[in-house]
Design an enzyme around this catalytic site. Structure first.
Site, short mmCIF file in Angstrom:
data_model
loop_
_atom_site.label_atom_id
_atom_site.label_comp_id
_atom_site.label_asym_id
_atom_site.label_seq_id
_atom_site.Cartn_x
_atom_site.Cartn_y
_atom_site.Cartn_z
N HIS A 308 -5.49 -2.75 -40.07
CA HIS A 308 -5.25 -1.89 -41.22
C HIS A 308 -4.32 -0.77 -40.80
O HIS A 308 -4.41 -0.29 -39.68
CB HIS A 308 -6.57 -1.29 -41.74
CG HIS A 308 -6.47 -0.78 -43.13
ND1 HIS A 308 -6.01 0.47 -43.42
CD2 HIS A 308 -6.74 -1.38 -44.31
CE1 HIS A 308 -6.01 0.63 -44.72
NE2 HIS A 308 -6.44 -0.47 -45.29
N ASP A 366 -11.04 -7.26 -46.76
CA ASP A 366 -10.74 -8.59 -47.28
C ASP A 366 -11.27 -9.72 -46.41
O ASP A 366 -11.26 -10.87 -46.82
CB ASP A 366 -9.23 -8.75 -47.46
CG ASP A 366 -8.78 -8.00 -48.69
OD1 ASP A 366 -9.59 -7.90 -49.63
OD2 ASP A 366 -7.65 -7.49 -48.71
N1 ACO Z 1 -3.48 -10.36 -36.30
C1 ACO Z 1 -2.84 -10.30 -35.11
N2 ACO Z 1 -2.11 -9.25 -34.69
C2 ACO Z 1 -2.02 -8.21 -35.51
C3 ACO Z 1 -2.68 -8.18 -36.76
C4 ACO Z 1 -3.44 -9.32 -37.14
N3 ACO Z 1 -4.06 -9.36 -38.29
N4 ACO Z 1 -2.42 -7.01 -37.38
C5 ACO Z 1 -1.64 -6.32 -36.55
N5 ACO Z 1 -1.39 -7.04 -35.41
C6 ACO Z 1 -0.66 -6.58 -34.23
C7 ACO Z 1 0.86 -6.58 -34.48
O1 ACO Z 1 1.45 -7.81 -34.10
C8 ACO Z 1 1.31 -5.43 -33.61
O2 ACO Z 1 1.30 -5.87 -32.28
P1 ACO Z 1 2.36 -5.24 -31.21
O3 ACO Z 1 1.96 -3.80 -31.04
O4 ACO Z 1 2.16 -6.06 -29.97
O5 ACO Z 1 3.72 -5.41 -31.81
C9 ACO Z 1 0.16 -4.42 -33.74
O6 ACO Z 1 -1.00 -5.21 -34.01
C10 ACO Z 1 0.38 -3.40 -34.85
O7 ACO Z 1 0.58 -4.12 -36.07
P2 ACO Z 1 1.53 -3.66 -37.25
O8 ACO Z 1 1.91 -4.86 -38.04
O9 ACO Z 1 2.61 -2.81 -36.71
O10 ACO Z 1 0.51 -2.76 -38.10
P3 ACO Z 1 0.73 -2.25 -39.56
O11 ACO Z 1 -0.03 -1.00 -39.69
O12 ACO Z 1 2.19 -2.21 -39.90
O13 ACO Z 1 0.10 -3.41 -40.46
C11 ACO Z 1 -1.47 -4.75 -41.63
C12 ACO Z 1 -1.17 -3.36 -41.02
C13 ACO Z 1 -0.33 -5.16 -42.56
C14 ACO Z 1 -2.74 -4.65 -42.45
C15 ACO Z 1 -1.62 -5.76 -40.45
O14 ACO Z 1 -2.69 -5.38 -39.62
C16 ACO Z 1 -1.82 -7.20 -40.97
O15 ACO Z 1 -0.84 -7.90 -41.21
N6 ACO Z 1 -3.11 -7.65 -41.12
C17 ACO Z 1 -3.38 -8.96 -41.68
C18 ACO Z 1 -3.26 -8.92 -43.18
C19 ACO Z 1 -4.41 -8.20 -43.84
O16 ACO Z 1 -5.57 -8.45 -43.54
N7 ACO Z 1 -4.06 -7.31 -44.80
C20 ACO Z 1 -5.08 -6.60 -45.60
C21 ACO Z 1 -4.98 -5.12 -45.36
S1 ACO Z 1 -6.29 -4.31 -46.23
C22 ACO Z 1 -5.81 -4.28 -47.82
O17 ACO Z 1 -4.68 -4.26 -48.21
C23 ACO Z 1 -6.88 -4.32 -48.79
#
Ligand code: ACO
Length: 431
Positions: A308, A366
């Protein structure tokens, strides 16, 4: 922290620009960079708004490190345990918990606005039979702007209130109609004697040919889920509603833009994506392979329902939903549901794995909501519409807050241009 002062210094000229600190009641303050361009001739750059506040707001507070979520100051776990979705709607919209008479009047108004114009219903005829319900929800909600344009004066507080009541009342009717269109069944009219969530379940699952009894445990589980999804401050869809609304557009159109933003798999579409992921993994024995792909960042593979932007410790909503999830599965005799088993295995591995621990990735709301929806017989493509129904009150509250605020200006970000520099046009035969 709050008493510190901040400034930006131009290293060439030594010119200093003070950044006044904007402090709220609790939480991180913001440095006001609004004058940086005027004073220093530079923009600030923050794609994804990681450090940028777009507004002041008194609706919802999140402390992502501590896993705290407050609506108008009330912890969401207390509201989930003791309140109802309709009461939470009143709270989110009006800022205070209602007295008994206020609650009755509010609930009465919502019940009275549940029907949709026959003309709105006909929009569904135009959709292809397998249109995604979120596409229908976006389109039909936008279409409401054509029905209420002459009774919606954004500057009139009473008009704003009627808009919010209409929107909260009609969104379950529209969502259920989208489901009925998709499943080829006749639309069911709202039953105003039923409470909000029972009405939605009735409109989705009843058919005219026979009576349908709503399961009170299912309705209660939905009510709790809706409380948890009611608002989440400046998330992508709410910011979209605010951005569209800042132009002074019709509010139904602004809500429609929020629904479109919510649909994405990185936002509200994640609950659907979690179930798709569980289906693709298929069996607990495939979990290690899947986790390798996630950690090796194989393109398009993420552990959906994890991570998140704001919660870096745990998502307080996920904690409550996890409990609800077990309750519902037990009630429905689906405790040994293979999807739940798979989800729990993924959760266990991820919570103990350095990849996830180092990046502070925890289950979000979620991760479990999809499993509950599935147990309730709600089809996967209706998961995000359910989220949209719950979040409508948050969108309405933010739109109203912004519209009532006389200092609101059109939201208009800047950019750092990276395209071609100025060049002269060359005639087609000379290129
Ligand atoms: N699975 C694996 N790796 C992940 C995940 C995941 N779900 N989420 C983040 N990471 C990793 C990224 O690859 C990144 O790694 P790095 O530092 O080696 O490059 C690091 O964690 C940071 O991730 P970002 O994408 O930069 O984080 P951001 O804050 O931009 O994204 C998000 C947040 C979009 C929610 C992300 O965690 C994600 O895609 N999660 C899966 C989708 C999801 O569950 N979304 C629902 C959010 S809650 C809602 O809207 C109700």
């Amino acid at each position: 922290m709050t008493s510190a002062t901040y400034s930006l210094v131009n290293n060439e000229t030594g010119e200093k620009t003070e950044l006044p600190l904007i402090t709220g009641t609790i939480g991180t303050p913001g440095a006001d960079v609004g004058k940086v361009y005027d004073k220093l001739g530079i923009f600030t750059y923050d794609p994804g708004f990681t450090s940028t506040c777009s507004t002041k707001s008194s609706i919802t507070y999140i402390d992502g490190d501590e896993g705290i979520l407050l609506y108008r100051g009330y912890p969401v776990d207390q509201l989930a345990a003791h309140s109802s979705f309709i009461e939470v709607c009143y709270l989110v919209l009006h800022g205070e918990l209602p007295k008994k008479a206020e609650l009755e009047a509010f609930e009465g108004s919502i019940r009275r606005h549940t029907m949709i114009n026959e003309g709105v219903k006909r929009f569904f005829d135009g959709f292809y039979h397998d249109a995604h319900p979120m596409a229908m929800l976006t389109g039909v909600t936008g279409a409401l702007s054509a029905f209420y344009h002459d009774t919606t004066n954004n500057k009139d507080a009473r008009h704003r209130e009627i808009f919010a009541h209409r929107m909260i009342a009609k969104i379950p009717t529209i969502a259920a109609a989208a489901y009925k269109k998709y499943s080829g069944q006749p639309f069911m009219h709202p039953q105003n004697k039923l409470d909000y969530c029972s009405n939605l379940l009735h409109m989705m699952f009843a058919v005219p040919a026979e009576p349908y009894q709503v399961d009170p445990i299912a309705a209660k589980a939905l009510d709790v889920l809706f409380i948890l999804h009611a608002d989440h401050e400046q998330n992508a869809s709410t910011s979209t509603v605010r951005m569209a609304g800042s132009t002074g557009c019709n509010p139904y159109a602004a809500i429609s833009s929020g629904i479109a933003a919510l649909w994405g798999p990185l936002h509200g579409g994640a609950n659907e994506a979690v179930l798709t992921m569980l289906d693709e993994i298929g069996d607990v024995k495939h979990v290690p392979d899947f986790m390798d792909k996630v950690k090796n960042k194989v393109e398009g593979v993420r552990l959906m329902g994890f991570g998140h932007r704001v919660y870096k410790n745990f998502d307080p909503r996920a904690k409550i939903i996890r409990e609800q999830c077990h309750k519902v599965l037990k009630h429905l005799g689906k405790e040994n549901d293979p999807k739940m088993e798979l989800a729990l295995k993924l959760e266990e591995i991820a919570l103990n794995d350095d990849y996830f621990k180092e990046r502070k990735l925890y289950p979000n709301v979620d991760f479990y909501s999809g499993i509950i929806y599935e147990a309730l017989g709600i089809p996967v493509n209706m998961f995000t519409p359910m989220f949209a129904v719950a979040r409508t009150v948050g969108w309405c509250a933010h739109w109203s807050e912004m519209t009532a605020d006389k200092t609101t200006r059109i939201a208009r970000p800047r950019q750092v241009y990276t395209g071609a520099a100025t060049r002269d046009y060359v005639a087609c035969d000379k290129r």
